[in-house]
Design a protein around this motif. Sequence first.
Motif, PDB file in Angstrom:
ATOM      1  N   SER A  65      14.678 -13.419  10.847  1.00  0.00           N
ATOM      2  CA  SER A  65      15.041 -12.292   9.992  1.00  0.00           C
ATOM      3  C   SER A  65      14.005 -11.985   8.911  1.00  0.00           C
ATOM      4  CB  SER A  65      16.405 -12.544   9.329  1.00  0.00           C
ATOM      5  OG  SER A  65      16.323 -13.608   8.398  1.00  0.00           O
ATOM      6  N   ILE A  66      12.927 -12.766   8.826  1.00  0.00           N
ATOM      7  CA  ILE A  66      11.877 -12.470   7.836  1.00  0.00           C
ATOM      8  C   ILE A  66      11.198 -11.159   8.239  1.00  0.00           C
ATOM      9  CG2 ILE A  66       9.725 -13.234   6.776  1.00  0.00           C
ATOM     10  CD1 ILE A  66      10.564 -16.118   7.484  1.00  0.00           C
ATOM     11  N   PRO A  67      11.297 -10.103   7.418  1.00  0.00           N
ATOM     12  CA  PRO A  67      10.786  -8.771   7.802  1.00  0.00           C
ATOM     13  C   PRO A  67       9.300  -8.602   7.449  1.00  0.00           C
ATOM     14  CG  PRO A  67      11.958  -8.605   5.727  1.00  0.00           C
ATOM     15  CD  PRO A  67      12.035 -10.062   6.139  1.00  0.00           C
ATOM     16  N   PHE A  68       8.443  -9.190   8.257  1.00  0.00           N
ATOM     17  CA  PHE A  68       7.019  -9.173   7.932  1.00  0.00           C
ATOM     18  C   PHE A  68       6.451  -7.760   7.832  1.00  0.00           C
ATOM     19  CE2 PHE A  68       7.107 -13.632   9.532  1.00  0.00           C
ATOM     20  CZ  PHE A  68       6.585 -14.235   8.395  1.00  0.00           C
ATOM     21  N   GLY A  69       6.894  -6.857   8.688  1.00  0.00           N
ATOM     22  CA  GLY A  69       6.403  -5.488   8.629  1.00  0.00           C
ATOM     23  C   GLY A  69       6.705  -4.846   7.290  1.00  0.00           C
ATOM     24  N   LEU A  70       7.922  -5.048   6.814  1.00  0.00           N
ATOM     25  CA  LEU A  70       8.338  -4.504   5.518  1.00  0.00           C
ATOM     26  C   LEU A  70       7.560  -5.155   4.380  1.00  0.00           C
ATOM     27  CD1 LEU A  70      10.369  -2.707   3.945  1.00  0.00           C
ATOM     28  CD2 LEU A  70      11.939  -4.666   3.970  1.00  0.00           C
ATOM     29  N   LEU A  71       7.420  -6.477   4.425  1.00  0.00           N
ATOM     30  CA  LEU A  71       6.744  -7.210   3.357  1.00  0.00           C
ATOM     31  C   LEU A  71       5.252  -6.868   3.298  1.00  0.00           C
ATOM     32  CD1 LEU A  71       8.423 -10.712   3.831  1.00  0.00           C
ATOM     33  CD2 LEU A  71       8.931  -9.029   2.055  1.00  0.00           C
ATOM     34  N   LEU A  72       4.604  -6.805   4.457  1.00  0.00           N
ATOM     35  CA  LEU A  72       3.173  -6.540   4.481  1.00  0.00           C
ATOM     36  C   LEU A  72       2.836  -5.126   4.035  1.00  0.00           C
ATOM     37  CD1 LEU A  72       2.134  -8.338   7.798  1.00  0.00           C
ATOM     38  CD2 LEU A  72       1.625  -9.074   5.472  1.00  0.00           C
ATOM     39  N   THR A  73       3.615  -4.158   4.493  1.00  0.00           N
ATOM     40  CA  THR A  73       3.333  -2.773   4.092  1.00  0.00           C
ATOM     41  C   THR A  73       3.580  -2.577   2.598  1.00  0.00           C
ATOM     42  OG1 THR A  73       5.559  -2.156   4.851  1.00  0.00           O
ATOM     43  CG2 THR A  73       3.720  -1.702   6.343  1.00  0.00           C
ATOM     44  N   ALA A  74       4.613  -3.199   2.081  1.00  0.00           N
ATOM     45  CA  ALA A  74       4.886  -3.094   0.648  1.00  0.00           C
ATOM     46  C   ALA A  74       3.782  -3.763  -0.163  1.00  0.00           C
ATOM     47  CB  ALA A  74       6.238  -3.721   0.326  1.00  0.00           C
ATOM     48  N   ALA A  75       3.343  -4.952   0.276  1.00  0.00           N
ATOM     49  CA  ALA A  75       2.309  -5.685  -0.451  1.00  0.00           C
ATOM     50  C   ALA A  75       0.964  -4.973  -0.432  1.00  0.00           C
ATOM     51  CB  ALA A  75       2.164  -7.086   0.132  1.00  0.00           C
ATOM     52  N   SER A  76       0.714  -4.201   0.620  1.00  0.00           N
ATOM     53  CA  SER A  76      -0.570  -3.506   0.749  1.00  0.00           C
ATOM     54  C   SER A  76      -0.564  -2.123   0.100  1.00  0.00           C
ATOM     55  CB  SER A  76      -0.942  -3.360   2.224  1.00  0.00           C
ATOM     56  OG  SER A  76      -0.029  -2.501   2.879  1.00  0.00           O
ATOM     57  N   GLY A  77       0.561  -1.758  -0.510  1.00  0.00           N
ATOM     58  CA  GLY A  77       0.645  -0.471  -1.175  1.00  0.00           C
ATOM     59  C   GLY A  77       0.982   0.691  -0.261  1.00  0.00           C
ATOM     60  N   GLN A  78       1.465   0.390   0.956  1.00  0.00           N
ATOM     61  CA  GLN A  78       1.816   1.445   1.908  1.00  0.00           C
ATOM     62  C   GLN A  78       3.233   1.982   1.698  1.00  0.00           C
ATOM     63  OE1 GLN A  78      -0.199   2.714   4.231  1.00  0.00           O
ATOM     64  NE2 GLN A  78      -1.944   1.321   4.016  1.00  0.00           N
ATOM     65  N   GLY A  79       3.968   1.361   0.786  1.00  0.00           N
ATOM     66  CA  GLY A  79       5.330   1.809   0.540  1.00  0.00           C
ATOM     67  C   GLY A  79       6.332   1.129   1.456  1.00  0.00           C
ATOM     68  N   ASP A  80       7.490   1.720   1.579  1.00  0.00           N
ATOM     69  CA  ASP A  80       8.585   1.180   2.400  1.00  0.00           C
ATOM     70  C   ASP A  80       8.421   1.686   3.819  1.00  0.00           C
ATOM     71  OD1 ASP A  80      10.969   0.455   3.605  1.00  0.00           O
ATOM     72  OD2 ASP A  80      12.195   0.921   1.844  1.00  0.00           O
ATOM     73  N   ILE A  81       8.133   0.782   4.751  1.00  0.00           N
ATOM     74  CA  ILE A  81       7.900   1.168   6.148  1.00  0.00           C
ATOM     75  C   ILE A  81       9.128   1.852   6.747  1.00  0.00           C
ATOM     76  CG2 ILE A  81       8.644  -1.076   7.080  1.00  0.00           C
ATOM     77  CD1 ILE A  81       5.824   1.208   8.423  1.00  0.00           C
ATOM     78  N   ARG A  82      10.292   1.613   6.161  1.00  0.00           N
ATOM     79  CA  ARG A  82      11.515   2.238   6.671  1.00  0.00           C
ATOM     80  C   ARG A  82      11.567   3.732   6.378  1.00  0.00           C
ATOM     81  NH1 ARG A  82      15.579  -1.879   3.826  1.00  0.00           N
ATOM     82  NH2 ARG A  82      14.018  -1.484   2.207  1.00  0.00           N
TER      83      ARG A  82
END
Length: 212
Positions: free
Chosen positions: A23-40
């Motif tokens: 359940s660790i949402p790597f896509g969400l965490l990585l995009t947020a950390a890189s300044g891409q915002g909420d991938i959702r």
Amino acid sequence: MNFFESPVTLLAGVILLSYVLGSIPFGLLLTAASGQGDIRQIGSGNIGATNVLRTGNKKLAAATLLLDGLKGALAVAIAWVMTPPELGDRAASLAAVFAVLGHCFPVWLGFRGGKGVATGLGVVLAMSPLTGLATCAIWLAGAKITRISSAGALLAFACMPVMLFFLHGHSFSQSAKPLAGVLVALIIFVRHRANIARLLTGTEPRIGQSSQ
């Protein structure tokens, strides 16, 4: 027998740990950390690597794919390690199913997760390396030929349980891996039901195109 060494307790621990890892949402965490915002809020709204690719950041998408796969493989590997040999096969099979369930239906995100492809590949590679490699090859070939990621994934996971059946036997007493493969494939097909509908109508986006 110590309570913490009982088969039921060990398998329950495998289920819980595998779900949490998955359940660790790597896509969400990585995009947020890189300044891409909420991938959702981007593309299809999915948290997986295919939607991360729609940000235009290929390295971020590759990292998401790798980490989502690794968490599935790690769940299966830990299941092998934390259980005695006589429980190893069933523990690994349970880990595979619940890691994919955790990715697709994470409690932290209101049970709205990814579609399970990368995590599914990870669990199959750890559970049955030969089957996993073949599944990866079918996915890549299908996606390259059709230029549709979901088509390659669905083809690969339709074939995967069949390969497990022939490699590990058809009896649950021989191995639980084929049953786990069927359940993983079913979860992934359920998560792709919208993609399947678009494939049938010819409206599924090709790789590089935007998604509704």
